[in-house]
Design an enzyme around this catalytic site. Structure first.
Site, short mmCIF file in Angstrom:
data_model
loop_
_atom_site.label_atom_id
_atom_site.label_comp_id
_atom_site.label_asym_id
_atom_site.label_seq_id
_atom_site.Cartn_x
_atom_site.Cartn_y
_atom_site.Cartn_z
N ASP A 137 -25.78 -7.64 3.74
CA ASP A 137 -26.37 -8.53 4.75
C ASP A 137 -27.02 -7.63 5.78
O ASP A 137 -26.36 -7.04 6.62
CB ASP A 137 -25.26 -9.40 5.37
CG ASP A 137 -25.74 -10.20 6.58
OD1 ASP A 137 -26.96 -10.29 6.79
OD2 ASP A 137 -24.86 -10.73 7.31
N GLY A 193 -28.76 -7.40 8.88
CA GLY A 193 -29.07 -8.15 10.08
C GLY A 193 -29.96 -7.36 11.02
O GLY A 193 -30.41 -6.25 10.72
N LYS A 203 -23.87 -5.47 7.13
CA LYS A 203 -22.56 -5.82 6.60
C LYS A 203 -22.60 -5.65 5.09
O LYS A 203 -23.59 -5.99 4.45
CB LYS A 203 -22.18 -7.26 6.97
CG LYS A 203 -21.87 -7.46 8.44
CD LYS A 203 -21.33 -8.86 8.70
CE LYS A 203 -20.86 -9.01 10.13
NZ LYS A 203 -20.26 -10.35 10.36
N TYR A 259 -36.86 -27.51 4.73
CA TYR A 259 -38.19 -26.96 5.00
C TYR A 259 -39.18 -27.39 3.92
O TYR A 259 -38.86 -27.36 2.72
CB TYR A 259 -38.13 -25.44 5.04
CG TYR A 259 -37.74 -24.83 6.36
CD1 TYR A 259 -36.81 -25.43 7.21
CD2 TYR A 259 -38.28 -23.61 6.78
CE1 TYR A 259 -36.44 -24.87 8.41
CE2 TYR A 259 -37.92 -23.02 7.99
CZ TYR A 259 -37.01 -23.66 8.79
OH TYR A 259 -36.64 -23.08 10.00
N ASP A 302 -31.02 -15.25 5.71
CA ASP A 302 -29.64 -15.29 6.20
C ASP A 302 -29.18 -16.72 6.41
O ASP A 302 -28.02 -17.06 6.14
CB ASP A 302 -29.51 -14.48 7.49
CG ASP A 302 -30.44 -14.93 8.61
OD1 ASP A 302 -31.49 -15.57 8.31
OD2 ASP A 302 -30.16 -14.62 9.78
N ARG A 303 -30.06 -17.59 6.88
CA ARG A 303 -29.68 -18.99 7.06
C ARG A 303 -29.44 -19.67 5.72
O ARG A 303 -28.50 -20.47 5.58
CB ARG A 303 -30.77 -19.73 7.85
CG ARG A 303 -30.87 -19.29 9.32
CD ARG A 303 -32.08 -19.90 10.00
NE ARG A 303 -31.99 -21.34 10.07
CZ ARG A 303 -33.04 -22.13 10.36
NH1 ARG A 303 -34.25 -21.58 10.58
NH2 ARG A 303 -32.89 -23.44 10.42
N THR A 349 -27.91 -11.84 17.25
CA THR A 349 -29.12 -11.50 18.01
C THR A 349 -29.85 -12.78 18.41
O THR A 349 -30.38 -12.89 19.52
CB THR A 349 -30.04 -10.60 17.16
OG1 THR A 349 -29.32 -9.43 16.79
CG2 THR A 349 -31.27 -10.22 17.94
#
Length: 251
Positions: free
Chosen positions: A6, A8, A13, A96, A105-106, A128
């Protein structure tokens, strides 16, 4: 064994997985700290044999992400797979019109949430940025929000004004009447009210849209901070994105 990543905005991570999203064999995280992709790889995998595959979710600068991928391919010569949002997959249907505009990430967080909660759920990711996404019990994505995170809000005041100056990057929360009596306290309370107020507004909108209650999952570096302030039942899942990546990697 798979290596799950991940990437970010401020940290990486990672997890080693043989059993999917239910448990990780090893895991950890690193701040970028100006290090090169090659240096960062040293802490991600120490086994003699390379990973059988790498699965990663990224919201970082595309140039750095591409250099990171090249470094992994050179070192391990294994397949590297990028998480891409879809119209529908893994029990989630994206709201969407163009799913590729949704942050990876979402998408991974929503997939991870479906692993943990089969009913309606609101995901609040406080890092963030502050993001929120709502799923109904069928996995239909009802939409979400994107807003500045805690430190971004504080820094925007420092960068956008000439005289709002705070002494520390780490805000303290004075136990007063929720109104500050010096600049540090005013900024701290303003940021706190902005974020928690935003979260509560999202939760209210989600309840109205769903017509009832839902589970609330908090993720991101400020998740536990927010949990103490939100007046609702919630669970903190610091590895929610990685759990989604693991589910996607398992197909």
């Amino acid at each position: 064994m798979k290596l799950l990543l991940d990437l970010g905005n401020t940290r990486i991570k990672w997890a080693h997985s043989t059993t999917g999203a239910s448990a990780f064999d090893r895991q950890g995280e690193y701040l970028y700290g100006g290090r090169s992709p090659e240096d960062l790889l040293d802490g991600l995998w120490s086994a003699a044999m390379p990973p059988e595959s790498v699965w990663l979710c990224s919201v970082i600068d595309p140039g750095f992400a591409a250099a990171f991928e090249q470094a992994m391919r050179r070192r391990w010569e294994c397949p590297v797979h990028w998480v891409r949002p879809q119209v529908e997959g893994f029990g989630v249907r994206c709201a969407y019109v163009n799913p590729l505009r949704l942050g990876a990430d979402r998408w991974a967080a929503m997939v991870g949430a479906r692993v943990l909660q089969r009913g309606a759920v609101c995901i609040l990711h406080l890092g963030t940025t502050l993001t929120a996404d709502v799923l109904d019990s069928s996995g239909r994505h009802l939409g979400g929000i994107i807003a500045p995170g805690r430190r971004m809000l504080q820094r925007s005041l420092q960068c956008g004004t000439a005289q709002v100056i705070t002494d520390s990057d780490e805000m303290q929360w004075p136990e007063q009447d929720r109104l500050g009596r010096d600049t540090d306290a005013c900024v701290a309370w303003g940021v706190r009210h902005s974020l928690i107020g935003c979260c509560r507004e999202v939760l209210g909108a989600a309840r109205r849209r769903l017509g009832g209650e839902m589970a609330v999952i908090l993720a991101g570096g400020d998740a536990r901070w927010a949990q103490d302030l939100l007046s609702c039942a919630s669970q903190v899942e610091p590895d929610l994105v990685l759990r989604g990546v693991a589910m996607i990697a398992d197909g």
